[in-house]
Design a protein around this motif. Sequence first.
Motif, PDB file in Angstrom:
ATOM      1  N   ARG A  36      -3.952 -28.009 -16.696  1.00 42.03           N
ATOM      2  CA  ARG A  36      -4.126 -29.223 -15.880  1.00 42.03           C
ATOM      3  C   ARG A  36      -5.053 -28.955 -14.688  1.00 42.03           C
ATOM      4  N   GLU A  37      -4.775 -27.862 -13.994  1.00 43.67           N
ATOM      5  CA  GLU A  37      -5.525 -27.553 -12.774  1.00 43.67           C
ATOM      6  C   GLU A  37      -7.007 -27.355 -13.053  1.00 43.67           C
ATOM      7  N   HIS A  38      -7.324 -26.678 -14.152  1.00 41.59           N
ATOM      8  CA  HIS A  38      -8.727 -26.370 -14.460  1.00 41.59           C
ATOM      9  C   HIS A  38      -9.383 -27.406 -15.368  1.00 41.59           C
ATOM     10  N   ARG A  39      -8.684 -28.472 -15.617  1.00 40.48           N
ATOM     11  CA  ARG A  39      -9.218 -29.579 -16.406  1.00 40.48           C
ATOM     12  C   ARG A  39      -9.768 -29.094 -17.742  1.00 40.48           C
ATOM     13  N   VAL A  40      -8.925 -28.392 -18.433  1.00 38.29           N
ATOM     14  CA  VAL A  40      -9.303 -27.846 -19.737  1.00 38.29           C
ATOM     15  C   VAL A  40      -9.402 -28.979 -20.749  1.00 38.29           C
ATOM     16  N   ASP A  41     -10.453 -28.937 -21.570  1.00 35.85           N
ATOM     17  CA  ASP A  41     -10.647 -29.949 -22.605  1.00 35.85           C
ATOM     18  C   ASP A  41      -9.921 -29.597 -23.896  1.00 35.85           C
ATOM     19  N   VAL A  42      -9.952 -28.306 -24.260  1.00 35.57           N
ATOM     20  CA  VAL A  42      -9.360 -27.879 -25.525  1.00 35.57           C
ATOM     21  C   VAL A  42      -8.625 -26.559 -25.314  1.00 35.57           C
ATOM     22  N   ASP A  65       7.818 -28.389 -27.022  1.00 37.58           N
ATOM     23  CA  ASP A  65       7.750 -28.800 -25.611  1.00 37.58           C
ATOM     24  C   ASP A  65       6.437 -28.352 -24.973  1.00 37.58           C
ATOM     25  N   THR A  66       6.007 -27.125 -25.309  1.00 42.84           N
ATOM     26  CA  THR A  66       4.779 -26.602 -24.704  1.00 42.84           C
ATOM     27  C   THR A  66       3.554 -27.361 -25.192  1.00 42.84           C
ATOM     28  N   LEU A  67       3.460 -27.582 -26.489  1.00 40.11           N
ATOM     29  CA  LEU A  67       2.286 -28.273 -27.022  1.00 40.11           C
ATOM     30  C   LEU A  67       2.208 -29.707 -26.505  1.00 40.11           C
ATOM     31  N   ARG A  68       3.335 -30.374 -26.449  1.00 40.30           N
ATOM     32  CA  ARG A  68       3.323 -31.742 -25.933  1.00 40.30           C
ATOM     33  C   ARG A  68       2.961 -31.775 -24.449  1.00 40.30           C
ATOM     34  N   ASP A  72      -0.219 -33.625 -22.748  1.00 39.00           N
ATOM     35  CA  ASP A  72      -0.038 -34.587 -21.660  1.00 39.00           C
ATOM     36  C   ASP A  72      -1.064 -34.391 -20.541  1.00 39.00           C
ATOM     37  N   THR A  73      -1.647 -33.212 -20.460  1.00 40.87           N
ATOM     38  CA  THR A  73      -2.686 -32.981 -19.452  1.00 40.87           C
ATOM     39  C   THR A  73      -3.999 -33.652 -19.833  1.00 40.87           C
ATOM     40  N   GLY A  74      -4.101 -34.120 -21.066  1.00 40.15           N
ATOM     41  CA  GLY A  74      -5.346 -34.699 -21.560  1.00 40.15           C
ATOM     42  C   GLY A  74      -6.146 -33.769 -22.440  1.00 40.15           C
ATOM     43  N   ALA A  75      -5.668 -32.515 -22.593  1.00 37.76           N
ATOM     44  CA  ALA A  75      -6.373 -31.552 -23.439  1.00 37.76           C
ATOM     45  C   ALA A  75      -6.001 -31.752 -24.902  1.00 37.76           C
ATOM     46  N   GLN A  93       5.626 -28.245 -38.846  1.00 37.47           N
ATOM     47  CA  GLN A  93       5.763 -28.653 -37.456  1.00 37.47           C
ATOM     48  C   GLN A  93       4.670 -29.646 -37.064  1.00 37.47           C
ATOM     49  N   SER A  94       3.483 -29.503 -37.650  1.00 40.96           N
ATOM     50  CA  SER A  94       2.358 -30.349 -37.259  1.00 40.96           C
ATOM     51  C   SER A  94       2.642 -31.817 -37.536  1.00 40.96           C
ATOM     52  N   GLY A  95       3.464 -32.092 -38.557  1.00 42.47           N
ATOM     53  CA  GLY A  95       3.782 -33.472 -38.872  1.00 42.47           C
ATOM     54  C   GLY A  95       4.660 -34.135 -37.841  1.00 42.47           C
ATOM     55  N   LEU A  96       5.294 -33.348 -36.982  1.00 44.04           N
ATOM     56  CA  LEU A  96       6.183 -33.893 -35.968  1.00 44.04           C
ATOM     57  C   LEU A  96       5.494 -34.066 -34.618  1.00 44.04           C
ATOM     58  N   LEU A  97       4.208 -33.675 -34.534  1.00 44.05           N
ATOM     59  CA  LEU A  97       3.498 -33.699 -33.270  1.00 44.05           C
ATOM     60  C   LEU A  97       2.528 -34.880 -33.238  1.00 44.05           C
ATOM     61  N   ARG A  98       2.256 -35.339 -32.034  1.00 49.26           N
ATOM     62  CA  ARG A  98       1.403 -36.520 -31.903  1.00 49.26           C
ATOM     63  C   ARG A  98      -0.075 -36.145 -31.906  1.00 49.26           C
ATOM     64  N   GLY A  99      -0.910 -37.178 -31.842  1.00 50.74           N
ATOM     65  CA  GLY A  99      -2.350 -36.973 -31.855  1.00 50.74           C
ATOM     66  C   GLY A  99      -2.818 -36.080 -30.721  1.00 50.74           C
ATOM     67  N   GLY A 100      -3.942 -35.399 -30.967  1.00 50.78           N
ATOM     68  CA  GLY A 100      -4.476 -34.458 -29.984  1.00 50.78           C
ATOM     69  C   GLY A 100      -3.964 -33.060 -30.163  1.00 50.78           C
TER      70      GLY A 100
END
Length: 382
Positions: A36-42, A65-68, A72-75, A93-100
Amino acid sequence: MRILHTSDWHIGRTFHGHSTLDALRDVLAVMTEQVREHRVDVVVVAGDVFDSATPAAACYSVLTDTLRAMADTGACVIVTSGNHDSAARLGFQSGLLRGGIHVVTDPASVGTPITIPDAAGPVHFYGIPYLEPALLRHLWPEARSQAAVMDRAMDLIRADLSERGGRSVAIAHCFAAGVEPTPHLERDIQQGGLDVVPLAGLAGIDYVALGHIHGRQQLAPAIRYSGAPLHYSFGEGDKPRGSWLVDLDADGHVETSWLDLPVPRPVVTLRGPLADILADPAHLPHESSWVCVEYTDTLPERDPMRRLQERFAFCAKVVHAPAVVAERSSRTYVQRVRSARNDAELVDAFLVHVRDGAGADESERELLAEILDERVRVEALA
């Protein structure tokens, strides 16, 4: 585009029998704040997300929890599987995660990128899940080693990139030539022989984010290992924990900087005579660290772990490593026993055998003499 390169989370791994799950959760929370602080894109996670092919339920919650939180930071987050992961479980697990959030586990997808644009155009992220040669013969029958399957994967990537154009990032989990592994740690993929991937095979990509080695390393300006976020062995104690912050410009050139992560409990190895380690005030800062002790006394000490844990509550490993090892006789134990002229020499032969060549010292010889004399006296009275 700004990229955070991390790897080898090993969710669920223990440290000498102690859980690391809470410590890892806290460290990954700090990493998320850095995103979040460094405005990471990916964010790219280069394999060994879990430590086991059958992780416990609590491990899944740490990952989810970590991936979500990172998303949430926009990355965007791209995760590939490593040799410790079960590709099927991680892929599920990937099927349970949202876009991005993208989880790459299927070898058949190699060569098909996840494309993320920025103001300068597209950046193609090519995830390479851990490639086990024996399991890929139906896809690439000619590839029978780590080097061969990685060559095949990179050929597919370069061919796709030549048609698409634009900038590129490859994410892989392997031993690359020139790397310095942590002894006895990065198991399952063996360094040496056919399993080493030549650096030339990784050419043609703007940045290569590697996983599998637990210490950060730079093999070329654009080919790097980030290492693990926690110390998972005493061999890693002198290696910093963190991740690479990678800035990819419009022309595909990279600039990198290192982001340190906190160390919840430092890892230290102490070496010296046991009495000195127990008493030396210089070791005061290590009383709350994970401690490995290599004590150098000539002979093994009685109950060293208990004694050390009275001072170092988190002493997890004790090794007897004599500073001076007695020279071994060319005679076998049987030969020494047969040549013993009396009981004292017989006992000494036994001590030499079980104490790495160290026979009875002067005080022990005196004690043995008293015991043997007393035995003779008792037998005479009987």
